[in-house]
Write an enzyme that holds these catalytic residues in place. Sequence first.
Site, PDB file in Angstrom:
ATOM      1  N   LEU A 222     -18.800 -34.474  25.911  1.00 43.59           N
ATOM      2  CA  LEU A 222     -20.217 -34.473  26.628  1.00 43.59           C
ATOM      3  C   LEU A 222     -21.165 -34.896  25.229  1.00 43.59           C
ATOM      4  CD1 LEU A 222     -22.297 -34.542  28.851  1.00 43.59           C
ATOM      5  CD2 LEU A 222     -22.382 -32.304  28.534  1.00 43.59           C
ATOM      6  N   ASP A 223     -21.776 -36.026  25.229  1.00 49.10           N
ATOM      7  CA  ASP A 223     -22.818 -36.433  24.401  1.00 49.10           C
ATOM      8  C   ASP A 223     -22.485 -36.440  22.899  1.00 49.10           C
ATOM      9  OD1 ASP A 223     -24.930 -36.614  26.356  1.00 49.10           O
ATOM     10  OD2 ASP A 223     -25.592 -34.580  26.222  1.00 49.10           O
ATOM     11  N   GLU A 224     -21.200 -36.743  22.724  1.00 47.95           N
ATOM     12  CA  GLU A 224     -20.676 -36.401  21.324  1.00 47.95           C
ATOM     13  C   GLU A 224     -19.826 -37.974  21.051  1.00 47.95           C
ATOM     14  OE1 GLU A 224     -18.409 -33.264  20.289  1.00 47.95           O
ATOM     15  OE2 GLU A 224     -20.042 -31.798  20.987  1.00 47.95           O
TER      16      GLU A 224
ATOM     17  N   LEU B  98     -30.210 -32.528  21.131  1.00 47.33           N
ATOM     18  CA  LEU B  98     -28.875 -32.075  21.158  1.00 47.33           C
ATOM     19  C   LEU B  98     -28.149 -31.948  19.813  1.00 47.33           C
ATOM     20  CD1 LEU B  98     -27.955 -33.904  24.336  1.00 47.33           C
ATOM     21  CD2 LEU B  98     -28.576 -31.733  24.136  1.00 47.33           C
TER      22      LEU B  98
END
Length: 284
Positions: free
Chosen positions: A227-229, A196
């Site tokens: 999200l995903d950070e 990602l």
Amino acid sequence: MTDNAFILTLASKDQPGIVAAVTTELADAGANIAESAQFWDRQSDRFFLRIAFTAPAGTQRDALERQLAPVVSRFDLKTTIADLSRVPRIVLMVSKFDHALLHLLYQIRVGWLRAEIVAIVSNHEDSRRTAEYEGVPFHHWPVTRETKADQEEKLLTLVRESDADLVVLARYMQVLSDNLSRRLSGKIINIHHSFLPSFKGAKPYHQAHERGVKLIGATAHYVTADLDEGPIIEQETERVTHAMSPDDLVAVGRDVESRVLARAVKMHLEQRVMINGHRTVVFQ
């Protein structure tokens, strides 16, 4: 009687005298420091400190908090004191792929990871037998657009009633709402492949294979509304070659994901991770 063990962590604006003042109060309480680490982040001018120590048998956490109160007020410290006599409690969440969950259960079983799994939550039935074998309550909560909010409220109730310290997304393949992410801020960890944002969506390892990547890996991070950070706790990469098939990459990825998540959970439970804005301070 055996001495009681504690871990003190603190964060504040950097200023002279913090370490001296804190350690003096601990000494006055009869504490013996076993491990100490500190870090000054010059960019944010924030100071972080972790001290593992023992105190005379019978010492309670609230007594230590009272002892440190004048120093906390003087330097405007944000502190936590963990009593190591209490075993941390975890809620594990998983979907179909259970490699990370199984690795966590094994590391707890052999004693490398000191924790108690109080529940396994899944949107699929696949891990029910694992939960039954481990003697852990299993909650099958399917997720649809209509049931998502209700499922998340049930999760929050479970965390509260089980007195869980941490929620671990061990390959739980559902996006959490911003509301849930905020309410569990700093208490929920996720694992994902390190592709990602390069390889989003389905079959990231197959996408990576098609692009001929030479390194694959995994990232464990705190969950936030982005999200995903969220702040990164732990990462690892492993070299791969053109001779490997997509299935080979998946196998390597499963192994890396399991290791990285277990290390991140261990560091969190040992109070070694402190959030510093969008980053973390990790005391090894």
